[in-house]
Motif scaffolding. Structure first.
Motif, mmCIF file in Angstrom:
data_model
loop_
_atom_site.group_PDB
_atom_site.id
_atom_site.type_symbol
_atom_site.label_atom_id
_atom_site.label_comp_id
_atom_site.label_asym_id
_atom_site.label_seq_id
_atom_site.Cartn_x
_atom_site.Cartn_y
_atom_site.Cartn_z
ATOM 1 N N PRO A 156 0.830 -1.210 0.000
ATOM 2 C CA PRO A 156 0.000 0.000 0.000
ATOM 3 C C PRO A 156 0.863 1.259 0.000
ATOM 4 N N VAL A 157 0.401 2.275 -0.716
ATOM 5 C CA VAL A 157 1.197 3.495 -0.873
ATOM 6 C C VAL A 157 1.549 4.107 0.471
ATOM 7 N N ASP A 158 0.613 4.051 1.426
ATOM 8 C CA ASP A 158 0.839 4.730 2.690
ATOM 9 C C ASP A 158 1.862 4.047 3.589
ATOM 10 N N VAL A 159 2.349 2.852 3.205
ATOM 11 C CA VAL A 159 3.378 2.194 4.017
ATOM 12 C C VAL A 159 4.750 2.237 3.349
ATOM 13 N N ILE A 160 4.847 2.816 2.152
ATOM 14 C CA ILE A 160 6.150 2.947 1.491
ATOM 15 C C ILE A 160 6.962 3.997 2.235
ATOM 16 N N ASP A 161 8.129 3.615 2.709
ATOM 17 C CA ASP A 161 8.962 4.545 3.467
ATOM 18 C C ASP A 161 10.420 4.397 3.051
ATOM 19 N N ALA A 162 11.277 5.172 3.699
ATOM 20 C CA ALA A 162 12.699 5.190 3.346
ATOM 21 C C ALA A 162 13.344 3.830 3.551
ATOM 22 N N GLU A 163 12.957 3.125 4.608
ATOM 23 C CA GLU A 163 13.556 1.816 4.876
ATOM 24 C C GLU A 163 13.225 0.827 3.762
ATOM 25 N N MET A 164 11.982 0.849 3.275
ATOM 26 C CA MET A 164 11.587 -0.060 2.209
ATOM 27 C C MET A 164 12.336 0.251 0.914
ATOM 28 N N VAL A 165 12.451 1.548 0.597
ATOM 29 C CA VAL A 165 13.151 1.938 -0.631
ATOM 30 C C VAL A 165 14.639 1.623 -0.526
ATOM 31 N N ARG A 166 15.222 1.911 0.626
ATOM 32 C CA ARG A 166 16.650 1.611 0.818
ATOM 33 C C ARG A 166 16.891 0.109 0.727
ATOM 34 N N GLY A 167 16.009 -0.688 1.291
ATOM 35 C CA GLY A 167 16.150 -2.133 1.178
ATOM 36 C C GLY A 167 16.087 -2.613 -0.253
ATOM 37 N N PHE A 168 15.235 -1.980 -1.056
ATOM 38 C CA PHE A 168 15.146 -2.347 -2.470
ATOM 39 C C PHE A 168 16.432 -1.962 -3.205
ATOM 40 N N LEU A 169 16.940 -0.766 -2.950
ATOM 41 C CA LEU A 169 18.171 -0.323 -3.610
ATOM 42 C C LEU A 169 19.354 -1.199 -3.213
ATOM 43 N N LEU A 227 19.421 -4.244 -2.853
ATOM 44 C CA LEU A 227 19.441 -5.480 -3.640
ATOM 45 C C LEU A 227 20.290 -5.347 -4.897
ATOM 46 N N GLU A 228 20.520 -4.090 -5.327
ATOM 47 C CA GLU A 228 21.334 -3.801 -6.513
ATOM 48 C C GLU A 228 20.826 -4.570 -7.741
ATOM 49 N N LEU A 229 19.536 -4.476 -7.982
ATOM 50 C CA LEU A 229 18.936 -5.149 -9.127
ATOM 51 C C LEU A 229 19.251 -4.386 -10.409
ATOM 52 N N GLU A 230 19.545 -5.124 -11.457
ATOM 53 C CA GLU A 230 19.752 -4.494 -12.750
ATOM 54 C C GLU A 230 18.431 -4.002 -13.325
ATOM 55 N N GLU A 231 18.508 -2.987 -14.203
ATOM 56 C CA GLU A 231 17.319 -2.586 -14.934
ATOM 57 C C GLU A 231 16.832 -3.763 -15.781
ATOM 58 N N SER A 232 15.518 -3.935 -15.830
ATOM 59 C CA SER A 232 14.955 -5.124 -16.460
ATOM 60 C C SER A 232 13.580 -4.792 -17.017
ATOM 61 N N PHE A 233 12.794 -5.838 -17.285
ATOM 62 C CA PHE A 233 11.424 -5.636 -17.747
ATOM 63 C C PHE A 233 10.623 -4.805 -16.762
ATOM 64 N N LEU A 271 22.920 -0.652 -13.278
ATOM 65 C CA LEU A 271 22.795 -0.801 -11.833
ATOM 66 C C LEU A 271 22.585 0.556 -11.177
ATOM 67 N N PRO A 272 21.893 0.587 -10.030
ATOM 68 C CA PRO A 272 21.697 1.867 -9.351
ATOM 69 C C PRO A 272 23.001 2.381 -8.774
ATOM 70 N N GLY A 273 23.191 3.700 -8.891
ATOM 71 C CA GLY A 273 24.392 4.339 -8.378
ATOM 72 C C GLY A 273 24.062 5.333 -7.282
ATOM 73 N N PRO A 274 24.744 6.475 -7.268
ATOM 74 C CA PRO A 274 24.513 7.462 -6.202
ATOM 75 C C PRO A 274 23.101 8.037 -6.268
ATOM 76 N N LEU A 275 22.587 8.407 -5.109
ATOM 77 C CA LEU A 275 21.304 9.090 -5.044
ATOM 78 C C LEU A 275 21.536 10.585 -5.281
ATOM 79 N N VAL A 276 20.874 11.133 -6.284
ATOM 80 C CA VAL A 276 21.035 12.553 -6.608
ATOM 81 C C VAL A 276 19.797 13.357 -6.231
ATOM 82 N N GLY A 277 18.668 12.686 -6.107
ATOM 83 C CA GLY A 277 17.453 13.346 -5.671
ATOM 84 C C GLY A 277 16.799 14.191 -6.754
#
Length: 439
Positions: free
Chosen positions: A23-36, A38-44, A83-89
């Motif tokens: 749910p949108v209201d539970v997306i937070d910095a910890e969830m996004v940081r955890g996803f990043l 993982l260092e997933l490559e760009e894909s489908f 791959l994801p690199g530095p956060l530029v915002g």
């Protein structure tokens, strides 16, 4: 293993990350940081953008293909641009600019995906999530239909655009209906089990899902390596070097009859070709025994001329006139869903699409008789846990979809509970007290 709303990926690697569909209201910095991390490559289904300028085209491409996730404000890595690199915002106003750009370049107008601003390490990122259930396909972007290939966008040809329009006319993407192909008691369906015509099962518990495939999927085949990977995903290693049922399914089958012997997964001899494979396993009672028995099946089909992947996980029960206890059939529903969601779907998606980190498709749960002439379940299921029934008539097939948000966060026991509550309501039981399911 699981906690409310969170998935520990290193212990459950086959689950999609919750960022895909939490749910949108539970997306937070910890969830996004955890996803990043993982260092997933760009894909489908994954893309990173430094800024929002080119994001609208990628949104349209994902919307027309497998949907997915875009993180804006993330630069590419110097050593590997995928791959994801530095956060530029980004700037706070960039969210409104992106939404406005999509609203003016998309046709049909009016649809935009979720765009959620999240601050990570003091940098404002935009999490853009494309939900396949809301997309008005085909979605045009600046007069063209974009599609997503592996990590890049392309333009659909005329033939594919025609197919998209045909699919849009055939079914509304905003609404789910029970797919008749998934019904275990649909004896006209091609997935019906011919091998059991003489002695059909008294009960079938089925978890089913269908995932769309890419446009050239007609050339996909269920190769031996794919089937072998599926067998391994559904099995546990044996000390002899082979494969046996995992402990939880082994113990479940032993509860049906402790005297049954175990059979490992093998291809059903009547169903083993490049477009349809059925695996069978479990505990098969000796022919001299008249007690209950249970059989496991996993059916994989490249259906609709190869444009979709259909997967069924079935528990088949022969009850010999005995009723199946409440806690047993309820746990069976959970085991079927778990095997489909944790084992079969991620493995097949990885093999056929190149990644297992995609949102789970809608999961259907079915409880039905396997007998054409005796569709009632009154003599098969114990319904004491469902309480007092307020209606009349025989107990017929129950069908419901599991809540997507609970499947996405890995809360499968609660997802199955919610589906069973809806099925109980269809059966006219208003206040069921379902037994706890064991994770």
């Amino acid at each position: 293993m699981e906690s409310s709303g969170n998935v520990i990926l290193d212990t459950m690697p086959n689950l999609a990350h919750p960022l895909f569909s939490a749910p949108v209201d539970v997306i937070d910095a910890e969830m996004v940081r955890g996803f990043l991390d993982l260092e997933l490559e760009e894909s489908f289904t994954v893309d990173y953008k430094r800024g929002f300028d080119s994001a609208a085209e990628t949104v349209a491409a994902m919307a027309n293909t497998y949907s997915g996730l875009i993180l804006i404000g993330v630069d590419a890595r110097q050593s590997d641009k995928n791959l994801p690199g530095p956060l530029v915002g980004v700037k706070a106003i960039d969210k409104d600019r992106l939404v406005s750009k999509m609203a003016t370049t998309f046709d049909p107008p009016g649809w935009t995906p979720d765009v959620t601003p999240v601050t990570v390490d003091d940098k404002l990122l935009l999490v853009v999530r494309i939900d396949p259930d809301t997309v008005p396909r085909p979605l045009f972007h600046q007069g063209a239909v974009r599609i997503r290939l592996d990590g890049r966008n392309a333009t659909a040809d005329r033939r594919l655009v025609e197919v998209m329009f045909q699919q849009a006319d055939a079914v509304s993407p905003q609404t789910y209906f029970s797919d008749p192909r998934f019904a275990p008691d649909n004896h006209a369906a091609p997935h019906n089990r011919e091998a059991y015509r003489t002695t059909p099962p008294d009960l079938v518990i089925r978890a089913a899902a269908s995932r769309p495939l890419r446009r050239n999927s007609a050339r996909l085949r269920l190769h031996g390596t794919t089937v072998d990977a599926l067998i391994q995903a559904l099995s546990a290693p044996s000390f002899t070097g082979g494969h046996v049922l995992p402990e939880r399914l082994h113990l479940f089958a032993r509860r049906v009859d402790a005297q049954q012997y175990q059979e490992p997964w093998a291809i059903d001899p009547e169903h083993g070709h490049a477009w349809l494979v059925r695996l069978a396993a479990g505990h098969q009672a000796p022919s001299t025994q008249d007690g209950p028995r249970v059989r496991l099946e996993c059916t994989v089909s490249l259906a609709n001329n190869g444009t979709s992947l259909d997967v069924f996980f079935d528990l088949l029960f022969w009850t010999q006139g005995q009723k199946i206890a409440d806690d047993l059939w309820v746990q069976g529903c959970y085991e079927a869903v778990r095997a489909l969601t944790h084992d079969a779907l991620p493995t097949l998606t990885e093999r056929l699409l190149g990644t297992s980190l995609t949102p789970a498709p809608p999961i259907e749960l079915h409880i039905a008789s396997g007998k054409r002439e005796q569709p009632s379940l009154d003599d098969t299921l114990s319904t004491e846990c469902l309480g007092q029934r307020t209606g009349t008539g025989g107990l017929r097939r129950g069908t419901d979809y599991l809540p997507d948000e609970l499947v996405a966060t890995g809360d499968l026991s609660q997802a199955v509970t919610e589906a069973l509550r809806n099925i109980a309501l269809d059966w006219r039981y208003l206040h069921p007290h379902l037994p706890l399911m064991h994770d």
